[in-house]
Write an enzyme that holds these catalytic residues in place. Structure first.
Site, short mmCIF file in Angstrom:
data_model
loop_
_atom_site.label_atom_id
_atom_site.label_comp_id
_atom_site.label_asym_id
_atom_site.label_seq_id
_atom_site.Cartn_x
_atom_site.Cartn_y
_atom_site.Cartn_z
N CYS A 120 0.83 -1.21 0.00
CA CYS A 120 0.00 0.00 0.00
C CYS A 120 0.86 1.26 0.00
O CYS A 120 1.91 1.30 0.64
CB CYS A 120 -0.92 0.01 1.20
SG CYS A 120 -2.08 -1.37 1.18
N CYS A 166 -3.96 -0.13 -3.13
CA CYS A 166 -4.45 0.41 -1.87
C CYS A 166 -3.67 1.67 -1.50
O CYS A 166 -2.50 1.81 -1.82
CB CYS A 166 -4.33 -0.64 -0.77
SG CYS A 166 -2.80 -1.59 -0.78
#
Ligand code: APR
Length: 261
Positions: free
Chosen positions: A82, A166
């Site tokens: 992420c 993400c």
């Protein structure tokens, strides 16, 4: 974990004898896992090979669907990185040189599947066969038919990579061409459609510019299309970044995380 790129490793597929392809792919899988220890326990390279080759073995090389690689996706498990994921289109060599040097952002080719198949130009089989061919003359070209083993693989792997996106995500696009966001690219036709809030928060376009011969800026029509194609809950930002600034940044790798644009 940060993937370590070994871009020069492995012979090109056209040099390979039948059977060498399998050991090259399994070897790359093992080399990747050895460098990315946290993910090793969940992945078995022989199983990954079986799932990969099962997608195209015995099939007409123009009849390999994107879904044929679904079992491969189930055989592989990696934690998404992420805030560090980097997408690209028409900037292939530049972007990989960048991620290899900074080891900060990660492209698909810095993950297990992308690393395994990067630079493997041709692989295919034929109806009823259990053999993999890697010769140019034996396998269809990228645009020769839509459902070829290579294109279907990259579409499937790209869809999974984009689905896992993400946090804050970046994409490196090419400011030297008229259409940095090309409708038929994998980035436009596959990846952008898989970006979803709230898992993903924002997309930052890094439009790499070179100076006087640049054809596009952030006001480019195709970038407007990109903005319109995005999940409206995602925030969007476009930055025109000189290539020289990014190259300069890679020579100070410890400062490169997020500071290159
Ligand atoms: N012939 C052969 N290979 C091709 C062709 C073609 N006509 N078109 C694309 N490719 C392959 C090449 O390997 C090329 O470097 O796809 C690569 C990327 O093509 P681009 O158009 O530059 O980019 P794009 O299609 O958007 O794909 C890149 O998808 O792989 C994912 O996550 C990755 O964000 C990245 C995006």
């Amino acid at each position: 974990s940060v993937a370590v790129a070994l871009w020069s490793s492995g012979p090109v597929s056209s040099d390979l004898l039948v059977g060498d392809f399998e050991s090259t792919i399994i070897g790359r899988c093992k080399a990747y896992l050895a460098k990315n220890k946290e993910d090793s326990s969940k992945n078995d390279c022989e199983e990954v090979w079986k799932a990969f080759s099962g997608a195209y073995l015995g099939k007409d090389p123009c009849e390999v669907s994107v879904e044929a690689y679904d079992p491969l996706m189930r055989a592989v498990s990696e934690r998404p990185a992420c805030d560090r994921m980097l997408f690209w289109s028409k900037t292939r060599d530049f972007v990989h040189d960048f991620t290899a040097k900074t080891k900060c952002q990660l492209t698909l080719e810095d993950t297990l599947l992308g690393y395994m198949m990067n630079d493997q130009t041709y692989w295919c089989s034929e109806k009823g066969s259990s053999v993999t061919f890697t010769e140019k003359g034996k396998c269809p070209g990228w645009d020769e038919c839509e459902r070829n083993p290579m294109k279907s693989f990259w579409k499937r792997a790209s869809a999974a990579f984009a689905e896992s996106a993400c946090g804050d995500v970046a994409v490196m696009l090419n400011g030297s061409i008229d259409t940095p966001f090309a409708p038929d690219s994998i980035f436009a036709s596959v990846e952008v459609k898989k970006f979803h809030s709230p898992k993903m928060k924002a997309l930052k376009v890094v439009l790499v510019t070179k100076g006087k011969d640049d054809k596009a800026n952030c006001k480019n029509k195709s970038l407007q299309n990109l903005k319109d194609a995005l999940d409206p809950r995602l925030s969007y930002e476009c930055l025109e970044v000189p290539q020289s600034k990014i190259i300069d940044c890679t020579s100070h790798p410890d400062k490169a995380c997020g500071n290159c644009w």
